[in-house]
Design a protein around this motif. Structure first.
Motif, PDB file in Angstrom:
ATOM      1  N   THR A 149      16.595  48.210  -4.400  1.00 27.84           N
ATOM      2  CA  THR A 149      15.538  47.446  -5.049  1.00 27.84           C
ATOM      3  C   THR A 149      15.922  47.132  -6.482  1.00 27.84           C
ATOM      4  O   THR A 149      16.276  48.036  -7.239  1.00 27.84           O
TER       5      THR A 149
ATOM      6  N   GLU B 226       7.144  47.580  -7.479  1.00 28.44           N
ATOM      7  CA  GLU B 226       5.692  47.582  -7.623  1.00 28.44           C
ATOM      8  C   GLU B 226       5.250  46.318  -8.356  1.00 28.44           C
ATOM      9  O   GLU B 226       5.703  46.057  -9.474  1.00 28.44           O
ATOM     10  N   ASP B 227       4.364  45.557  -7.745  1.00 31.98           N
ATOM     11  CA  ASP B 227       3.953  44.263  -8.285  1.00 31.98           C
ATOM     12  C   ASP B 227       2.952  44.453  -9.418  1.00 31.98           C
ATOM     13  O   ASP B 227       1.853  44.995  -9.208  1.00 31.98           O
TER      14      ASP B 227
ATOM     15  N   GLU C  50       7.762  42.278  -9.988  1.00 29.83           N
ATOM     16  CA  GLU C  50       7.872  43.670  -9.562  1.00 29.83           C
ATOM     17  C   GLU C  50       8.775  44.463 -10.503  1.00 29.83           C
ATOM     18  O   GLU C  50       9.815  43.968 -10.940  1.00 29.83           O
TER      19      GLU C  50
ATOM     20  N   THR D 140      -1.258  45.356  -8.711  1.00 29.96           N
ATOM     21  CA  THR D 140      -1.557  46.776  -8.840  1.00 29.96           C
ATOM     22  C   THR D 140      -2.788  46.979  -9.712  1.00 29.96           C
ATOM     23  O   THR D 140      -3.335  46.029 -10.279  1.00 29.96           O
TER      24      THR D 140
ATOM     25  N   SER E 116       5.013  36.667  -8.076  1.00 32.67           N
ATOM     26  CA  SER E 116       5.004  38.120  -8.177  1.00 32.67           C
ATOM     27  C   SER E 116       6.024  38.579  -9.210  1.00 32.67           C
ATOM     28  O   SER E 116       7.055  37.933  -9.417  1.00 32.67           O
TER      29      SER E 116
END
Length: 263
Positions: free
Chosen positions: A4, A68-69, A64, A73, A62
């Motif tokens: 990621t 984690e967006d 991230e 969130t 988006s």
């Protein structure tokens, strides 16, 4: 590279009235990478950073961090993710009413805790600021001065010291060499590279200074009319083979980039 990305952006758009400033930005910044984004004034570089920082809300897309967006969130998680970012602003953005030590300590007190889990006291933060000033090549005694007593180069160093004070995982640099002579620009770039490597941070810098871009960056991209029109190695900026990038990096009047008249 696999896994990621530290920062992943997909389909990011932002308009102000009828003007579309960001138009479907896709960008991956791998952990530990220094990524440079070039482009002319008004191309959307600063808006992109402000969207990531949460200072501007994009229209679509988006953003991230570690998968984690930020945009979907909770507000608490968003604040925690953004707190992992340190920022060197274009003009330093130091607080005139504070000493240099208190400018650096401002970030320390916001992010760090002592052994008991309490915020650092002002005295503790001031003491730690001396060590951080050394990391950017300044004597701890500079901490006693006010920002107005500093040269442009020293203000940039103090701004960098404040940016790295909380040992951030991510660092942003907004036109880090603006207003500096070529020698001081090279000094600041060298300090930035040293700090990023020492911290193991992921960095994004926006600039139109080609020498700075090549010194700071591992990867690079060019933003034009709200789109990333080229991506590649920062070392290839001056010989990218792309007509638009070549015109911009070499400062040629003739080419696919046309100056637009403001209405």
């Amino acid at each position: 590279m696999s896994g990621t990305p530290k920062i992943r952006i997909r389909g990011l758009t932002k308009s102000f009235g009828e003007k579309k400033v960001l138009d479907g930005i896709d960008l991956d910044v791998e952990a530990g990478t220094s990524y440079v984004i070039i482009g002319g004034s008004g191309s959307g570089k600063s808006v992109l950073l402000r969207c990531i920082l949460g200072l501007i809300v994009p229209d679509e897309g988006s953003i991230e961090i570690d998968g984690e967006d930020l945009l979907t969130t909770t507000s608490a998680r968003r604040a925690a993710l953004v707190a992992r970012i340190g920022m060197l602003f274009q003009n330093g953005a130091l607080f005139d009413s504070m000493s240099v030590a208190d400018n650096i300590g401002f970030g320390l007190r916001a992010k760090l805790r002592d052994g008991a889990g309490h915020k650092l006291s002002r005295a503790e933060a001031r003491e730690r600021s001396g060590d951080i000033l050394k990391q950017v090549g300044l004597d701890p005694s500079v901490g006693l001065l006010s920002p107005s007593e500093l040269s442009g180069g020293m203000q940039k160093r103090v701004g960098l010291a404040r940016a790295i004070a909380g040992t951030p995982e991510i660092l942003f640099f907004d036109e880090p060499t603006t207003g500096l002579d070529p020698i001081m620009g090279a000094v600041i770039d060298g300090l930035i590279v040293d700090c990023v490597k020492r911290l193991g941070s992921t960095a994004i810098a926006i600039t139109h200074d080609m020498a700075s871009a090549r010194r700071i960056g591992d990867q690079a991209a060019m933003l034009y009319h709200g789109k990333l029109v080229w991506k590649g190695l920062a070392s290839n900026l001056m010989n990218s083979g792309d007509p638009m990038v070549d015109q911009f990096t070499h400062g040629r009047r003739e080419g696919p980039i046309k100056m637009e008249l403001r209405r």
